[in-house]
Design an enzyme around this catalytic site. Structure first.
Site, PDB file in Angstrom:
ATOM      1  N   LEU A  18      46.133  30.760  35.363  1.00 32.61           N
ATOM      2  CA  LEU A  18      46.686  29.528  34.797  1.00 32.61           C
ATOM      3  C   LEU A  18      46.375  29.409  33.313  1.00 32.61           C
ATOM      4  O   LEU A  18      47.217  28.966  32.520  1.00 32.61           O
ATOM      5  CB  LEU A  18      46.129  28.318  35.553  1.00 32.61           C
ATOM      6  CG  LEU A  18      46.680  28.121  36.976  1.00 32.61           C
ATOM      7  CD1 LEU A  18      45.890  27.053  37.712  1.00 32.61           C
ATOM      8  CD2 LEU A  18      48.150  27.754  36.944  1.00 32.61           C
TER       9      LEU A  18
ATOM     10  N   ILE B  53      40.192  33.655  39.962  1.00 39.42           N
ATOM     11  CA  ILE B  53      41.384  34.453  39.677  1.00 39.42           C
ATOM     12  C   ILE B  53      42.555  33.539  39.331  1.00 39.42           C
ATOM     13  O   ILE B  53      43.274  33.757  38.349  1.00 39.42           O
ATOM     14  CB  ILE B  53      41.756  35.330  40.900  1.00 39.42           C
ATOM     15  CG1 ILE B  53      40.729  36.459  41.085  1.00 39.42           C
ATOM     16  CG2 ILE B  53      43.169  35.904  40.751  1.00 39.42           C
ATOM     17  CD1 ILE B  53      40.741  37.492  39.996  1.00 39.42           C
ATOM     18  N   GLU B  54      42.733  32.483  40.151  1.00 35.62           N
ATOM     19  CA  GLU B  54      43.836  31.557  39.909  1.00 35.62           C
ATOM     20  C   GLU B  54      43.659  30.836  38.574  1.00 35.62           C
ATOM     21  O   GLU B  54      44.617  30.672  37.818  1.00 35.62           O
ATOM     22  CB  GLU B  54      43.903  30.535  41.045  1.00 35.62           C
ATOM     23  CG  GLU B  54      44.341  31.136  42.368  1.00 35.62           C
ATOM     24  CD  GLU B  54      44.228  30.169  43.525  1.00 35.62           C
ATOM     25  OE1 GLU B  54      44.539  30.576  44.649  1.00 35.62           O
ATOM     26  OE2 GLU B  54      43.821  29.017  43.307  1.00 35.62           O
ATOM     27  N   LEU B  55      42.434  30.413  38.289  1.00 40.16           N
ATOM     28  CA  LEU B  55      42.178  29.694  37.047  1.00 40.16           C
ATOM     29  C   LEU B  55      42.431  30.584  35.839  1.00 40.16           C
ATOM     30  O   LEU B  55      43.020  30.151  34.841  1.00 40.16           O
ATOM     31  CB  LEU B  55      40.744  29.172  37.031  1.00 40.16           C
ATOM     32  CG  LEU B  55      40.361  28.255  35.860  1.00 40.16           C
ATOM     33  CD1 LEU B  55      41.296  27.060  35.806  1.00 40.16           C
ATOM     34  CD2 LEU B  55      38.927  27.804  35.972  1.00 40.16           C
TER      35      LEU B  55
ATOM     36  N   SER C  15      46.115  25.122  42.793  1.00 34.38           N
ATOM     37  CA  SER C  15      44.915  25.966  42.844  1.00 34.38           C
ATOM     38  C   SER C  15      43.796  25.113  43.439  1.00 34.38           C
ATOM     39  O   SER C  15      43.467  24.043  42.922  1.00 34.38           O
ATOM     40  CB  SER C  15      44.530  26.426  41.430  1.00 34.38           C
ATOM     41  OG  SER C  15      43.352  27.202  41.468  1.00 34.38           O
TER      42      SER C  15
END
Length: 285
Positions: A226, A221-223, A152
């Site tokens: 995750l 969004i990625e965080l 990310s």
């Protein structure tokens, strides 16, 4: 006034006081020197009236110069006292403003921490991560590649560091989900990111000023994804600090700041890749 304005005022007054003190010291020296010169003038007993008059005039000149310098020194002393009073007042105001700002920053950090804690609590209640929405229909699920890590990152950091990290990881045989190699023209970015998150064992976060910028939608969004994977499936987030300080990371996410992290300030991409190679089997085992 802000902390910066008060600090500039204090710095300016410190500079003015230093200049005045130099001038006062010079005036004190001149007063002492002229006084010594007046005392050093001697008149012999056999001197003529003209010589005596000349010597007395010389003594008078030195005394006047000494008195003038002493007066200037006194004036400089008054100005210094006035500047110091203003400086002390400005410094007290600076301290109050710093305390006020620190309280405001602490409040922001507390709010951020609370927000993340609430977010994690909400995610833990969910049986299926809300951000992971991709459900393959035409692909054979069993044929989808499994990745060791998902990277990310902010696209601005690709050339600066992330491309080098990707190459170093793959050179060691680590399977990496990386958007330049996994997203093709016409693909849905959100679908592919969701797929990468689900099919990766660990998430590497390259935290940088670009990553934490306010306008970064995809990194958020990625965080989120995750965090969901870590809280629900027990997957591990592996942070890398890139051009960021501990304070900046803490202000962005106290949760991430509390995790053991690597930093590009002291490690190369190859160093980090070797550490990842050691870490991944240990965590997965």
């Amino acid at each position: 006034m802000s902390v910066e304005q008060y600090q500039r005022t204090v710095n300016s007054l410190d500079k003015e006081i230093a200049e005045l003190e130099k001038k006062k010291a010079a005036a004190d020296k001149k007063a002492a020197d002229e006084s010594k010169k007046a005392e050093s003038v001697s008149i012999s007993k056999n001197a003529s009236a003209t010589t005596i008059k000349s010597k007395l005039n010389e003594i008078d000149r030195h005394n006047k110069a000494s008195n003038k310098a002493a007066t200037e020194s006194t004036e400089f002393g008054k100005k210094i006292a006035d500047k110091r009073a203003k400086r002390n007042d400005a410094y007290l105001k600076l301290q109050k403003e710093q305390q006020k700002e620190q309280k405001a920053q602490q409040k922001v950090m507390d709010n951020i921490k609370k927000e993340y804690e609430n977010r994690i609590a909400e995610l833990e209640k969910q049986s299926i991560p809300s951000a992971i929405t991709y459900n393959p229909t035409t692909d054979d699920v069993n044929s989808i590649e499994q990745y060791d890590v998902f990277i990310s990152h902010a696209w601005e950091d690709k050339e600066d560091f992330v491309d080098e990290l990707y190459n170093a990881l793959t050179a060691l045989g680590i399977k990496v989900w990386y958007d330049t190699s996994k997203i093709k023209w016409g693909d849905s970015m959100r679908k592919k990111i969701d797929e990468g998150l689900k099919k990766s064992k660990f998430g590497i976060i390259v935290l940088s000023p670009n990553y934490i910028a306010e306008n970064k939608y995809w990194t958020k969004i990625e965080l989120d994804g995750l965090f969901q994977l870590e809280s629900i499936n027990g997957k591990t987030i592996l942070p890398i600090w890139h051009h960021l300080t501990k304070k900046e990371v803490t202000e962005y996410s106290p949760i991430i700041a509390s995790k053991l992290a690597m930093t590009t300030a002291t490690m190369t991409a190859e160093d980090i890749a070797k550490e990842m190679l050691e870490l991944i089997p240990k965590v997965s085992g």
